[in-house]
Design an enzyme around this catalytic site. Structure first.
Site, PDB file in Angstrom:
ATOM      1  CG  ASP A   1      13.387  72.490  -0.853  1.00 36.66           C
ATOM      2  OD1 ASP A   1      12.841  72.169   0.135  1.00 36.66           O
ATOM      3  OD2 ASP A   1      13.518  73.912  -1.128  1.00 36.66           O
TER       4      ASP A   1
ATOM      5  CE  LYS B   1      10.308  76.093  -2.673  1.00 38.37           C
ATOM      6  NZ  LYS B   1      10.554  77.152  -1.777  1.00 38.37           N
TER       7      LYS B   1
ATOM      8  CG  LEU C   1      10.845  80.894  -7.446  1.00 36.58           C
ATOM      9  CD1 LEU C   1      11.470  81.413  -9.195  1.00 36.58           C
ATOM     10  CD2 LEU C   1       9.562  81.065  -6.918  1.00 36.58           C
ATOM     11  N   GLY C   2      13.021  76.967  -5.423  1.00 36.41           N
ATOM     12  CA  GLY C   2      13.244  75.369  -5.636  1.00 36.41           C
ATOM     13  C   GLY C   2      13.684  75.013  -6.963  1.00 36.41           C
TER      14      GLY C   2
END
Length: 289
Positions: free
Chosen positions: A143, A13, A106-107
């Site tokens: 997240d 993400k 970026l998760g």
């Protein structure tokens, strides 16, 4: 029963903006952001076992299996199934193809955990709903529920409040500055802005160009100068900014040719790649089967 599920995407993400709008009494920061799914990420493979063991069949440098979010996610789901009074499901071997950098904003780890919950809910025929999986996922990190939610989202609170949002069809060039940023270190900095004005989802949807900023970026750039260098270089092509707590930096483009032209010019000192915006998580259909 299906016993193997290969090539399961765990997409990254991007935070199209990230504002810190307050802090709770327990120390957790209150955020506002838009999370954008992209078509680059890790890839996971699942194979059921004949015993009840949960094993990672690949080595990940610096990440012991016992602390890996993938293994922890599988065990949480196994425990939740048993708590329902069901028989203990068979074990699983999990292979992880790691493509996303650690500490990149970026998760990646959260997405891996979400993909594990989605895939094993299907393989184990557990029957948990999306909302139930999100409740399990939040125990692993703020997240994780987003990736189970499966849509681009306007995110608030500590990450638990999500509204689906439509984002433009775009391509992104992402630069990995070569540093790994500890999220806790960024949020602990005294110089972090914690009182950005609260916005509405309509403010984001009505913006003609890139909206807002990343409040964590100034702190991260100070602590990790390569991030500032990457942002400055990428800004020649448009609105460049850091994602999450760093370290990756991105810029959006309206078509692939523009992205390719920028990507061709990235200095050799950095790893860089392009990615396309996604509307839905690639595994979203598993919750409809």
């Amino acid at each position: 029963m299906t016993r193997v599920l290969n090539n399961c995407a765990a997409p990254a993400k991007l935070n199209l903006f990230l504002h810190v709008v307050g802090r709770r009494a327990d120390g957790y920061h209150l955020l506002q952001s838009v999370f954008q799914l992209i078509d680059r990420g890790d890839v996971l493979h699942f194979s059921l076992r004949d015993d009840e063991a949960i094993c990672r069949s690949t080595e990940l440098a610096g990440v012991p299996a016992e602390s890996d979010l993938v293994i922890r996610a599988a065990r949480l789901l196994q425990t939740a199934i048993i708590a329902r009074g069901a028989k203990t499901p068979v074990g699983v071997d999990i292979a992880v193809e790691k493509k996303l950098p650690m500490g990149g904003g970026l998760g990646g780890g959260s997405s891996d955990a979400a993909t594990t919950l989605l895939a094993l809910n299907h393989l184990w025929q557990a029957g948990f709903s999306r909302e139930e999986l999100m409740q399990i996922g939040v125990k692993l990190g703020a997240d994780v529920p987003f990736f189970i939610f499966g849509r681009n989202a306007f995110v608030e609170g500590i990450g638990e409040a999500m509204q689906a949002v439509d984002t433009p069809s775009r391509w992104f060039v992402v630069i990995e500055p070569g540093v790994s940023v500890p999220t806790q270190q960024i949020f602990a900095e005294t110089g972090l802005t914690r009182d950005t004005k609260v916005v509405k989802i309509a403010d984001f949807l009505g913006a003609a160009t890139s909206f807002g900023k990343n409040d964590l970026q100034v702190v991260a750039e100070k602590l990790f100068p390569p991030i500032a260098d990457a942002v400055k270089w990428l800004q020649q092509f448009g609105e460049a900014r850091m994602t999450g707590s760093g370290a990756c930096v991105f810029c959006g483009f309206t078509d692939e040719r523009q992205a390719d032209a920028a990507l061709d010019q990235v200095p050799a000192q950095w790893k860089a790649w392009k990615a396309r915006a996604l509307d839905h998580h690639p595994l979203a259909q598993l919750l409809q089967s």
